[in-house]
Every structure is written in structure tokens, then in C-alpha cells.
Motif scaffolding. Structure first.
Motif: not given
Length: 353
Positions: A147-161
């Protein structure tokens, strides 16, 4: 009066928030964020969040990470023009007003005994002046788009580390001690919006990257603002300005004290010579006396003002095009009875625990 949560599922944690709805990561020098403007619109369980971030750093590749309650797709994200945020800021700026009133006890010459009164009309802040170890979790890319100047990914995780490790493995420089800031959002089941900037597309002014404001829309039962991660980029105190547009209603924060800036108050004649300094001192004193509070600075109809700011290009008040741009198109609303509430939060970084 409606209520807004500033912290996502963090009511049992130290009451700290930040001036950014996420944080910056990159491969170069330190990236800092000192102030953010956020415009919110909501109807039912649909929220539209538009944000502009004051970023100070090198124009190398970098990214920002924002927790969101659902996986966003291309149609949920768009870039906006900075001018609209400037317009909202001007409309909610503090103004000094002089009124001349005829004294009923005027002398024989017909002139008033007292010449004028000064007051603050409207309330708003002008321009015067949150150890990674070995991770056993996972990170999944749920969506990817530009979108515009942004390349975007959506991440799912179960752990902060795991999230910390994923960002490092993908050559993002993560500030030291970032993992504890991720943890509350991971435990709340949030997804992570990672918007990387293509340096060839971003505008650069005076050696600094000028980011396009971003607008998200998503569904959530809670009307809340995910702001804690911004502390990672803090160099000290930060300023978050939140503007809420709602139909014939005002909002206050549910999990912090709420205070207001004094308004419609007579002041000394000398204030006219340094109103910016006067208001800055007034705001600072309010923060000193209420250090954990959110300060409501302005509440008024968005389509009128008394008095209106001067020198506003494109009109002082918001119009139907502005409302549609800020989210009324997603809310399927053509209403004009929007009330603008402006609130500020000044914070200092604290490691969550």
C-alpha cells in the motif's frame, strides 16, 4: 459519555502507554518516535484508526510493527495525506479570544469603565511551541500486500520470543529488551501488522523520511487503542494526541484518570503577547498535577467553531470529504453531526513487568 481503552488487555499491568501505536524496527541507526496523532471513528464493532507518526531517523529501510485484533487485508489499509491531520490539529488548537462588552455602568461619555475580557475558547493543543531467549513458538505470515510506500505482512504468533526471533531473522534490528513489550499483545491473541517502507518510494525532507499517514479498519468488540509498543522507540517523554470523531457524543478513557484543560477562563492582558507560552505552561501544570491522566483539551462540533482558527487552507472545519477520508466511507455514514474530542497523553518509558 462513551469510554475508550488506551491499553489492550493490560489493566493488570503498570498503567503506561506510549505515543505510537507500534514501534519502529530497521537495519541502521536508532529509530526514534516522539509524537503521534491518531484519529478514531467507530460505529457498532467497526473501528477506523488513522495515524500519523512523527518519525526522526535515517531514510534507510525500516519498518513499523503494530498489534491489531484481526488479520488485515489490502482493502483494510490505505494511506492518507498529511494535510488532513494538520486540519484536524488546527481545528482543535487552543485559541485566545477577546470580547468587547458594553459596561452597564458606563460613565457620562458612554465609554465602558472596563475595556475587554480575555478567555480561552475551545480547548486544544497547538504547535507552540513499550531478553529474548530460545523460542519454541511459531510465526506465520497470514497476509502480504503493498500500500503506497509500504510493503506489509500480517504475522500471527504464539510467543513473544518467536516474534522477536522472526524479526531478527528477517534482518530487522530489534531494540534491546523488546520481547517483554510483545508479550501482553501475544497473550491477548493480537496479530502483528509489519509495514516495511521501500526507501525508493518514501519522500525525504531534510534527510528525514516523511511517512504517509496510515488508515486501518477492523472489527473488535473493544474500542481500544494499542499504544504500548511505542515505548521501545522513546528517548524520553512522548506525546500522544488522540482525536475521536463520534456522532453527537464525547469519549473518555476507561482505564486512566481523565482531566480537562481549563477553558472559558479570563486571563491577564499580558497573555496576548505570549499565548503559546501561557498555554504550554498551563498544559505542563495540568500534567504535573495529574501525571497519569489523559488530558481532554477540546470537545466541539467538527463542522463549526467559535471562534475558528485563522489562516486555515481549505476551510477551518471538517467537511463531508474529510469525514469520508477518515473512515465514514467504511462506516457507510453520510452524517454531518460529528463531534471532535481531542485528548493528550504524555508518558515516559517504563519496562513492562
Amino acid at each position: 459519555m462513551k469510554r475508550l481503552l488506551f491499553l489492550i488487555s493490560l489493566l493488570l499491568l503498570p498503567a503506561q502507554a506510549s505515543a505510537f501505536c507500534g514501534f519502529y524496527v530497521g537495519g541502521g541507526a536508532s529509530l526514534y518516535n516522539d509524537a503521534t496523532q491518531v484519529v478514531l471513528m467507530r460505529e457498532g464493532n467497526q473501528t477506523v484508526l488513522s495515524m500519523q507518526n512523527a518519525y526522526a531517523g535515517p531514510p534507510e529501510d525500516f519498518a513499523m510493527v503494530v498489534p491489531v485484533p484481526q488479520v488485515l487485508q489490502r482493502e483494510n489499509v490505505k494511506t492518507l495525506e498529511k494535510d488532513l491531520f494538520d486540519k484536524v490539529d488546527r481545528l482543535s488548537a487552543p485559541r485566545l479570544v477577546e470580547y468587547w462588552e458594553q459596561d452597564p455602568c458606563a460613565d457620562d461619555w458612554g465609554y465602558p469603565r472596563s475595556g475587554f475580557g480575555l478567555g480561552i475558547s475551545g480547548i486544544g493543543r497547538g504547535g507552540g511551541g513499550l531478553g529474548s531467549g530460545v523460542s519454541r513458538g511459531y510465526v506465520e505470515v497470514r497476509a502480504a500486500f503493498a500500500v503506497g510506500e509500504y510493503d506489509i505482512v500480517m504475522l500471527e504468533t504464539n510467543e513473544a520470543a518467536a516474534l522477536d526471533n522472526w524479526l531478527k531473522a528477517n534482518k530487522y534490528k530489534i531494540p534491546d529488551g523488546a520481547e517483554p513489550y510483545f508479550k501482553p499483545y501475544v497473550e491477548a491473541g493480537m496479530y502483528f501488522f509489519v509495514a516495511k517502507v521501500d526507501v525508493e518510494k518514501v519522500k525525504v525532507e531534510d534527510g528525514k523520511a516523511v511517512l504517509s499517514p496510515l488508515r486501518f479498519n477492523y472489527q473488535s468488540n473493544d474500542f481500544s487503542l494499542p499504544v504500548r509498543l511505542g515505548m521501545i522507540n522513546s528517548r524520553g517523554s512522548q506525546d500522544l494526541l488522540v482525536y475521536i470523531l463520534a456522532q453527537d457524543q464525547r469519549y473518555e478513557v476507561a482505564n486512566r484518570p481523565n482531566v480537562t484543560i481549563p477553558t472559558n477562563t479570563n486571563v491577564a492582558d499580558a497573555v496576548r503577547d505570549n499565548f503559546a507560552g501561557f498555554y504550554e505552561a498551563l498544559f505542563s501544570r495540568t500534567i504535573e498535577e495529574n501525571p497519569q491522566a489523559v488530558v481532554t483539551e477540546y470537545a466541539w462540533q467538527a463542522t463549526n467553531c467559535d471562534p475558528c482558527p485563522t489562516g486555515a487552507v481549505g476551510g477551518a472545519t471538517l467537511n463531508q470529504t474529510d469525514f469520508q477520508t477518515l473512515g465514514a466511507d467504511v462506516l457507510n455514514s453520510r452524517a454531518m453531526n460529528w463531534t471532535l474530542t481531542s485528548a493528550s497523553l504524555v508518558t515516559r518509558p517504563t519496562i513492562p513487568g
